[in-house]
Structures are given as structure tokens and as C-alpha cells.
Design an enzyme around this catalytic site. Structure first.
Site, PDB file in Angstrom:
ATOM      1  N   ASP A 188      -4.422  15.585  20.013  1.00 31.98           N
ATOM      2  CA  ASP A 188      -3.107  15.177  19.521  1.00 31.98           C
ATOM      3  C   ASP A 188      -2.928  15.547  18.058  1.00 31.98           C
ATOM      4  O   ASP A 188      -1.800  15.611  17.557  1.00 31.98           O
ATOM      5  CB  ASP A 188      -2.922  13.668  19.679  1.00 31.98           C
ATOM      6  CG  ASP A 188      -2.599  13.257  21.109  1.00 31.98           C
ATOM      7  OD1 ASP A 188      -2.466  14.149  21.971  1.00 31.98           O
ATOM      8  OD2 ASP A 188      -2.488  12.047  21.369  1.00 31.98           O
TER       9      ASP A 188
ATOM     10  N   ARG B  44      -8.590  21.013  20.807  1.00 34.62           N
ATOM     11  CA  ARG B  44      -7.389  20.633  21.560  1.00 34.62           C
ATOM     12  C   ARG B  44      -7.282  19.113  21.469  1.00 34.62           C
ATOM     13  O   ARG B  44      -8.143  18.389  21.966  1.00 34.62           O
ATOM     14  CB  ARG B  44      -7.482  21.091  23.013  1.00 34.62           C
ATOM     15  CG  ARG B  44      -7.600  22.605  23.191  1.00 34.62           C
ATOM     16  CD  ARG B  44      -7.515  22.974  24.663  1.00 34.62           C
ATOM     17  NE  ARG B  44      -6.186  22.700  25.194  1.00 34.62           N
ATOM     18  CZ  ARG B  44      -5.926  22.492  26.492  1.00 34.62           C
ATOM     19  NH1 ARG B  44      -6.924  22.484  27.373  1.00 34.62           N
ATOM     20  NH2 ARG B  44      -4.693  22.259  26.900  1.00 34.62           N
TER      21      ARG B  44
ATOM     22  N   SER C 121      -8.465   4.129  12.581  1.00 34.34           N
ATOM     23  CA  SER C 121      -7.818   3.867  13.868  1.00 34.34           C
ATOM     24  C   SER C 121      -8.160   4.935  14.894  1.00 34.34           C
ATOM     25  O   SER C 121      -8.102   4.690  16.099  1.00 34.34           O
ATOM     26  CB  SER C 121      -6.295   3.791  13.688  1.00 34.34           C
ATOM     27  OG  SER C 121      -5.935   2.761  12.789  1.00 34.34           O
TER      28      SER C 121
ATOM     29  N   ASP D 209      -4.652  10.821   3.041  1.00 28.85           N
ATOM     30  CA  ASP D 209      -4.995  11.788   4.081  1.00 28.85           C
ATOM     31  C   ASP D 209      -3.958  12.892   4.219  1.00 28.85           C
ATOM     32  O   ASP D 209      -2.804  12.756   3.824  1.00 28.85           O
ATOM     33  CB  ASP D 209      -5.183  11.084   5.441  1.00 28.85           C
ATOM     34  CG  ASP D 209      -4.033  10.157   5.810  1.00 28.85           C
ATOM     35  OD1 ASP D 209      -2.871  10.521   5.577  1.00 28.85           O
ATOM     36  OD2 ASP D 209      -4.299   9.059   6.338  1.00 28.85           O
TER      37      ASP D 209
ATOM     38  N   TYR E 215      -5.268   5.439   8.666  1.00 32.83           N
ATOM     39  CA  TYR E 215      -5.099   6.113   9.954  1.00 32.83           C
ATOM     40  C   TYR E 215      -6.437   6.578  10.510  1.00 32.83           C
ATOM     41  O   TYR E 215      -6.706   6.507  11.709  1.00 32.83           O
ATOM     42  CB  TYR E 215      -4.142   7.289   9.754  1.00 32.83           C
ATOM     43  CG  TYR E 215      -3.608   7.928  11.014  1.00 32.83           C
ATOM     44  CD1 TYR E 215      -3.856   7.401  12.272  1.00 32.83           C
ATOM     45  CD2 TYR E 215      -2.826   9.081  10.932  1.00 32.83           C
ATOM     46  CE1 TYR E 215      -3.341   7.998  13.412  1.00 32.83           C
ATOM     47  CE2 TYR E 215      -2.310   9.684  12.066  1.00 32.83           C
ATOM     48  CZ  TYR E 215      -2.573   9.140  13.305  1.00 32.83           C
ATOM     49  OH  TYR E 215      -2.070   9.734  14.428  1.00 32.83           O
TER      50      TYR E 215
ATOM     51  N   ASP F 276       0.814  -1.212   0.000  1.00 32.80           N
ATOM     52  CA  ASP F 276       0.000   0.000   0.000  1.00 32.80           C
ATOM     53  C   ASP F 276       0.850   1.266   0.000  1.00 32.80           C
ATOM     54  O   ASP F 276       0.477   2.277  -0.604  1.00 32.80           O
ATOM     55  CB  ASP F 276      -0.932   0.005   1.217  1.00 32.80           C
ATOM     56  CG  ASP F 276      -2.151  -0.887   1.012  1.00 32.80           C
ATOM     57  OD1 ASP F 276      -2.360  -1.352  -0.122  1.00 32.80           O
ATOM     58  OD2 ASP F 276      -2.891  -1.112   1.986  1.00 32.80           O
ATOM     59  N   GLY F 277       2.005   1.227   0.679  1.00 32.52           N
ATOM     60  CA  GLY F 277       2.869   2.404   0.713  1.00 32.52           C
ATOM     61  C   GLY F 277       3.385   2.779  -0.662  1.00 32.52           C
ATOM     62  O   GLY F 277       3.391   3.957  -1.043  1.00 32.52           O
TER      63      GLY F 277
END
Length: 283
Positions: free
Chosen positions: A169, A167, A185, A140, A182, A65-66
Site C-alpha cells: 500500500d 508491492r 502503526s 516522515d 504512522y 503535535d500537528g
């Protein structure tokens, strides 16, 4: 839509002997059937890949996939459809299993290429009124904190409408193609790849003040970095990064032309979700 096959570009994972060997076997197999094919290694050079793809009607990408993501991002807006051959682990973006490539290509030759246009993202970073960085993403665009475990402060706006301060991560802006990456997840929704929408999903939001959003493809998202003490980064498809500064505004919108994926419909989207563990049948 369908398109006829004329010439094929075979892109192999960098430094991967199995991919290189398979690429040469594919080239010979296609040549024996009257199709011209060229094998190139995925070096990450966007210009050379774009030049190589100018004369082709299909790009076969051999890798995981990368590799598929990196090539797809460099082919954005080129009008060249991409077909992935899985040599990796997950292989959600790949239509073809490496063990069944001959039968898959036979289906392509007999029926032509079915092309599916998917939404992709473009972004630019505005600093003091000038654009200092820009690019595209197939999966993304992520804005996230640095190495210190501290929340960052972001201000969100859709068009002229302010959503408020976040606010967290970080923040994931995902295409339907990237919804199984991502984004899921971080509790983002699964989105059918044929929908022309994109999602906005916070990463570990403080007090859960923002739930995941699904925006129409025409919407324009602006994210202002309010944090003056923490490191903040922008990454595209988890492969390329850029350091942001306080006051930077990241503008994200639908990329013109989108991304073209070839399909041979070996496995439906829903069956693929089941096969990869995103849907578990309790029966």
C-alpha cells in the site's frame, strides 16, 4: 548542548483562541522578567516564520503535535531550537503541559536551554532527470497509494545497492522523532530520538517481502515508482502532498543541520513511551 535565552518567538496554533490567549500571557510573563518575546500565529507561511525566527534564541510552539510538526519543518536548518507546549491530544512532541507552563519556563530561565539535535529528512523528486519537487520532513516521508484499494509497485535502492521491488500500500521513511507516529502503526520499530538513523517500513506489503529496515543517517534511499495504473502520492509529515508519476525517483537522505528541540527533561523518553501507551507494564 546549552544555550542562553535572549529573545523568544511564541508561535500559536492558527485560529485557536486558547493558544492566542496563552501566548499573550507568556509574552507578558517573559517581559516582566526582562526577556523580549514576540507572538505570531502559525499561518503556514515558511518565509514569514523564518524571518520572525531570525532574531530569536528559542521558539515556543503552542498547539498539538500537528502544529509543532508544521513549525518544526519550517524551522529546519535555521538553528532555532523549538519547545512544544501541548494544547492537543497526544502531545508526544511537546515537552511542556499547558497547565504547568509557568514552572517549566522558570526552569528554563534558571538553567538555560538544553538543546537536542535530531535527525530530519530531506527529499527530492526526480522526473526525466530533473528535480520537480523537494522538501524536508521532521516525522516522515510517505509514498502511498491513492483512493483505490490496490497495491502499488516501488523499486528500492540504498546507495548503489538495489534492494528489490516492493508491492504494498505504500512505504514510510521515518525519523526517530516520527517513529511513534504512522511508522509504529505499520509495525515499524520505536527508535530513540537521539539516534542518527532512519527507518524504512512498508505499509501492508504483499507476501511480506520486505521487513522494516533501520538505516544509518548517512545512507541515501532511492524509491522508483513502477506503477503505471494507480495513483501514487508523496506526503511529508502527513501535512503536504505531491502526486507522483510512473518513473519518478524519490531520493531521501538526512537533512543538513537536522532539527533542534529544546528540552527541560520533565519526562524521560521511556517514561513518555509508558505514559502514551507505547509500553505497557504487565506487573
Amino acid at each position: 548542548m546549552h544555550t542562553a535565552l535572549r529573545s523568544i518567538l511564541i508561535v500559536t496554533k492558527s485560529g485557536h483562541r486558547e493558544a492566542e490567549a496563552l501566548g499573550e500571557r507568556m509574552r507578558a510573563w517573559l517581559a516582566a522578567r526582562g526577556l523580549s518575546a514576540r507572538v505570531v500565529e502559525n499561518t503556514g507561511d515558511a518565509v514569514s516564520l523564518a524571518v520572525a525566527g531570525q532574531e530569536c534564541s528559542l521558539a515556543l510552539v503552542l498547539g498539538g503535535d500537528g502544529t509543532i510538526l508544521g513549525v518544526a519543518r519550517r524551522l529546519l536548518g535555521s538553528g532555532v531550537p523549538l519547545l512544544g507546549v501541548n494544547l492537543g491530544k497526544v502531545g508526544f512532541l511537546a515537552e511542556v503541559a499547558a497547565t504547568r507552563w509557568e514552572s517549566s519556563l522558570e526552569r528554563l530561565l534558571s538553567g538555560g536551554v538544553t538543546v537536542q539535535e535530531r535527525l530530519a529528512l530531506s527529499f527530492r523528486v526526480e522526473r526525466d532527470g530533473a528535480t520537480v519537487h523537494s522538501g524536508g520532513a521532521v516525522n516522515d516521508v510517505v509514498i502511498n497509494r491513492g483512493i483505490l484499494a490496490r497495491v502499488i509497485n516501488l523499486d528500492l535502492r540504498v546507495g548503489s545497492e538495489r534492494l528489490g521491488e516492493l508491492r504494498a500500500d505504500g512505504l514510510i521513511v521515518s525519523t526517530p522523532t516520527g517513529a511513534t507516529g504512522y511508522s509504529v502503526s505499520a509495525r515499524g520499530p520505536l527508535v530513540h530520538p537521539q539516534l542518527h538513523v532512519y527507518t524504512v517500513t512498508p505499509i501492508c506489503p504483499f507476501l511480506n517481502n520486505l521487513l522494516p529496515l533501520v538505516l544509518p543517517g548517512e545512507a541515501r534511499l532511492s524509491v522508483t515508482v513502477r506503477d503505471r495504473t494507480n495513483e501514487v502520492y508523496l506526503t511529508q509529515d502527513g501535512q503536504e502532498g505531491y502526486a507522483l508519476q510512473a518513473g519518478d525517483v524519490v531520493h531521501v537522505e538526512r537533512a543538513p543541520g537536522g532539527m533542534l528541540f529544546a528540552t527541560i527533561e520533565e519526562l524521560s523518553y521511556y517514561r513518555k513511551l509508558k505514559a502514551k501507551g507505547f509500553i505497557k507494564d504487565q506487573a
